[in-house]
Scaffold this active site. Structure first.
Site, mmCIF file in Angstrom:
data_model
loop_
_atom_site.group_PDB
_atom_site.id
_atom_site.type_symbol
_atom_site.label_atom_id
_atom_site.label_comp_id
_atom_site.label_asym_id
_atom_site.label_seq_id
_atom_site.Cartn_x
_atom_site.Cartn_y
_atom_site.Cartn_z
ATOM 1 N N HIS A 1 -2.296 1.178 -4.150
ATOM 2 C CA HIS A 1 -1.912 -0.144 -3.788
ATOM 3 C C HIS A 1 -1.257 -1.061 -5.263
ATOM 4 O O HIS A 1 -1.742 -0.481 -6.297
ATOM 5 C CB HIS A 1 -2.610 -1.052 -2.921
ATOM 6 N N HIS B 1 -2.881 -0.233 -8.563
ATOM 7 C CA HIS B 1 -4.660 -0.059 -8.259
ATOM 8 C C HIS B 1 -4.853 1.156 -8.028
ATOM 9 O O HIS B 1 -4.319 1.587 -6.577
ATOM 10 C CB HIS B 1 -5.066 -1.072 -7.396
ATOM 11 N N TYR C 1 0.792 -1.109 0.187
ATOM 12 C CA TYR C 1 -0.067 0.014 0.032
ATOM 13 C C TYR C 1 0.877 1.243 -0.001
ATOM 14 O O TYR C 1 2.249 1.202 0.436
ATOM 15 C CB TYR C 1 -0.831 0.085 1.185
ATOM 16 N N ASN D 1 -9.804 -9.396 3.038
ATOM 17 C CA ASN D 1 -10.854 -8.610 2.239
ATOM 18 C C ASN D 1 -10.868 -8.941 0.872
ATOM 19 O O ASN D 1 -12.020 -8.599 0.173
ATOM 20 C CB ASN D 1 -10.518 -7.093 2.594
ATOM 21 N N TYR D 2 -9.624 -9.524 0.213
ATOM 22 C CA TYR D 2 -9.710 -9.252 -1.291
ATOM 23 C C TYR D 2 -9.919 -10.837 -1.721
ATOM 24 O O TYR D 2 -9.399 -11.863 -1.165
ATOM 25 C CB TYR D 2 -7.973 -8.938 -1.790
ATOM 26 N N ASP E 1 1.020 -12.335 0.444
ATOM 27 C CA ASP E 1 -0.108 -13.631 0.793
ATOM 28 C C ASP E 1 0.177 -14.489 0.686
ATOM 29 O O ASP E 1 -0.677 -15.475 1.350
ATOM 30 C CB ASP E 1 -1.434 -13.068 -0.188
HETATM 31 CU CU LIG Z 1 -6.279 -3.663 -5.753
#
Ligand SMILES: [Cu+2]
Ligand SMILES: *[C@@H]1O[C@H](CO)[C@@H](O)[C@H](O)[C@H]1NC(C)=O
Ligand SMILES: *[C@@H]1O[C@H](CO)[C@@H](O)[C@H](O)[C@H]1NC(C)=O
Length: 670
Positions: free
Chosen positions: A461, A623, A304, A405-406, A318
């Protein structure tokens, strides 16, 4: 990053599946996972109350051994011994343990003393997330804001590494959100409050309540169908793919055979889907030819771009920190995958070593998208129009991981043309920052994001998704070739033209030549087998083609997250094969320092011509959030393709017959 509430129904099967292991690359079965845990628990480590399993996976046979087995498979040679690789923590030490499953013995148990820590377990994250709720300073912070403690949910964030030299503690940051009238609590951060938890002690070691900003309201954040009120969104008619003659593929244990493809489908708690031994049939030669030895998602780096106290550390890995396969969701028939899909379960080990089923973790289906694989209409003959078209039907292997969240949709798509396409789609919920602002005009400085709704900033991010692709084109020994397209100026007047482009082929000699950045001049990138030629004398090969998602990291090289993911500036790396080089951000990604990552391995500058090489491809997405990403973003996709290039003698689909018209059952009601 992630949250952990009842993610897993912990009932598991101690079915002794009659050890139905039939292929040396099969992932560990539930009974094998149990056996591995039993072996370790009955070793001296078992005496430790703090013993926790952070990684349990197949330690696949060495490549030459496996290739020999696969080559002789018709003669059913004895399979190589089944082994597991385990990373366990006990008494604040990280153990790397190799277990021989057949003999139920520990082959080696080595304490790792380097930088970084293993993948977090979901139990420790759940425990850390629960700590704030009865921590008096936090309870006071909630009360002071006039919020209900019962509405508060907390989630965990890896802490990253920012230059500290001492051997770090295993820390995790915890931040909290408000649910209340919505399930979309990620859009309602309790901004300004951060807790730091020492995971080995499982206690809060730092607490900060730094700024107070309004918690964004719940209205408009819920994404559940039942919560929507008119006016409703666009509608489409129902429709499904129908295969009146049934599925065209066969699932034999973990082997999948379809049309001209066969491959092994595995699953790993860190990578998710693992595709191995993918081979395509050459109809002229009547044989299967190897394309990919092993391919999987190796890492997913998500930094981020907000340097403030509450955000600077949000630079997630991740796969390495959270386990991409661990967050594989149970796919829903007809919505996550089409009606004609088959579903496959996966098994992972829980922190106690016991097997957990991830039911319907993978789906496999034939895609009838109405697309064309080749066509031509010929008007050249005076009284005849010739039209030939072949439909494109492909085989898709899909997994979805909801890492907090993703959500990430990962598709491996096999085409009858010989191509393998990999597509990554992003959806789910952004990480939002609460802000006093309610209109973009009020914002004077850099808020590091877009105002998506009142008091809600979607923070800038990136997503860098790195694939490990052990391409073996017609055998393990391959070369990486850059066919550079170069402009040639014609200065001597020999043609009315003043320029053209041509191809200059360059075979990468060492790993330095195998690094290709996004901004470099156009080149076709190929993996070829220099010892295998077509009848025309071209080296057989596969070409790498980008399908969007070509961003490279914009951070400076000495920024800490960039050091940890220093590979994220180049799109392509080619390394010499080394069984232990699997994870692009290193084996220990949590609090890693970048000393063991893809870029560091590449710095060894090993020879990569005409030898066993691994191709690494990083898909990148910058993004910049926009309002359509609120309250939940629609799918955004990018991918790449490995496409035959002088692999076949000619178009392998010319002799494919046009598809028969499907005879659909008559379902009309009147
Ligand atoms: Cu994104
Ligand atoms: C294989 O990789 C590991 C980890 O990067 C390294 O320690 C080892 O030296 C490598 N082996 C060879 C032969 O390069
Ligand atoms: C399907 O069945 C309906 C009702 O029996 C009939 O009217 C219709 O002609 C049939 N259609 C076809 C394509 O056979």
């Amino acid at each position: 990053m992630a949250s952990f509430f009842l993610l897993f129904s912990l009932f598991f099967l101690d079915l002794n599946l009659a050890s139905s292991v039939s292929h040396p690359l099969d992932p560990l079965s539930p009974s094998e996972i149990s056996a591995v845990a039993d072996v370790i628990k009955s070793s001296p480590l078992g005496a430790s109350k703090s013993l926790a399993f952070h990684y349990v996976g197949l330690d696949e046979p060495d490549k030459p051994e496996l290739l020999a087995w696969a080559a002789a498979a018709a003669a059913t040679p004895p399979a190589p011994p089944r082994r597991a690789f385990v990373i366990a923590r006990a008494e604040r030490a990280t153990h790397e343990i190799h277990v021989d499953i057949g003999t139920r013995s520990i082959v080696s148990d080595v304490v790792y003393r380097g930088a970084g820590f293993p993948t977090l377990t979901f139990t420790e994250q759940a425990a850390a997330s629960a700590l704030p709720l009865d921590y008096p300073p936090f309870v006071a912070s909630v009360a002071r804001r006039g919020l209900r403690l019962a509405d508060v949910l907390c989630t965990t964030f890896s802490v990253g590494w920012f230059g500290a030299a001492e051997t770090a503690r295993r820390l995790l940051k915890v931040q909290c959100f408000l649910a209340g009238d919505t399930v979309n609590y990620y859009m309602r951060p309790l901004e300004g409050v951060t807790l730091v938890v020492d995971l080995d002690a499982m206690e809060i070691v730092e607490y900060e309540d730094r700024v107070e900003v309004p918690v964004p309201r719940a209205a408009g954040t819920d994404y559940r169908a039942k919560k929507q009120r008119p006016p409703f969104g666009p509608e489409t008619k129902p429709g499904i793919a129908v295969q009146p003659e049934g599925k065209g593929f066969e699932i034999d244990g973990h082997m999948i055979r379809w049309a001209n493809w066969e491959f092994h489908l595995g699953y790993d708690v860190r990578a998710g889907t693992v595709i191995s031994l993918a081979s395509v049939k050459d109809s002229d030669k009547g044989i299967f030819r190897r394309v990919l030895y092993r391919g999987f998602l190796s890492e997913l780096f998500v930094p981020y771009m907000d340097p403030s106290e509450e955000w600077y550390f949000k630079t997630f890995f991740d796969a390495g920190e959270f386990g991409f396969g661990l967050f594989g969701v149970s796919l829903k028939p007809t919505t996550d995958c089409p009606a004609n899909a088959a579903f496959i379960d996966a098994y992972v080990a829980g922190p106690d070593g016991k097997p957990i089923i991830l039911s319907n973790a993978v789906c496999v289906f034939e895609r009838y998208a109405g697309d064309v694989s080749w066509r031509h209409t010929e008007y050249g003959f005076p009284n005849e129009v010739i039209t030939e078209t072949r439909s494109d039907v492909t085989l898709v292997v899909r997994t979805v991981a909801a890492v907090g969240n993703y959500d990430y949709v990962i598709d491996w798509e096999f085409k009858t043309s010989g191509s393998i396409k990999i597509e990554v789609s992003l959806t789910g919920i952004l990480e939002a920052k609460a802000t006093p602002y309610t209109h973009a005009d009020q914002i004077a400085g850099d808020e590091h994001g877009t105002l998506l709704a009142a008091n809600t900033i979607g923070v800038y991010h990136d997503h860098f998704v790195t694939f490990h692709l052990d391409v073996d084109v017609d055998g393990p020994d391959n070369s990486f070739v850059k066919s550079k397209l170069t402009t040639v100026r014609i200065a001597d007047g020999s043609s009315p033209r003043r320029s053209y482009w041509t191809v200059e082929k360059e075979t990468a000699k060492t790993e330095a030549d195998g690094r290709v950045g996004v901004a470099e001049p156009p080149a076709e990138l190929l993996v070829v087998n220099p010892r295998k030629k077509t009848k025309m004398g071209n080296a057989v090969g596969y070409r790498l083609i980008s399908h969007g998602g070509t961003a490279g990291s914009l951070l400076v090289d000495d920024d800490y997250p960039q050091r940890r993911a220093s590979y994220s500036k180049k799109q392509v790396y080619v390394t010499a094969y080394n069984k232990s080089e699997k994870w692009a951000a290193g084996l220990y990604a949590d609090e890693s320092r970048g000393d063991d990552n893809l870029a560091a391995w590449s710095q060894r500058n090993r020879a990569i011509a005409n030898t066993d090489i691994v191709l690494w491809y990083t898909l990148g997405f910058h993004h910049v959030p926009c309002q359509e990403d609120f309250p939940l973003m629609p799918l955004l996709s990018g991918g790449f393709e490995l496409r035959p290039a002088n692999f076949f003698e000619s178009n392998p689909l010319i002799k494919t017959k046009p598809m028969q018209r499907a005879h659909l059952p008559n379902c009309s009601r009147n």
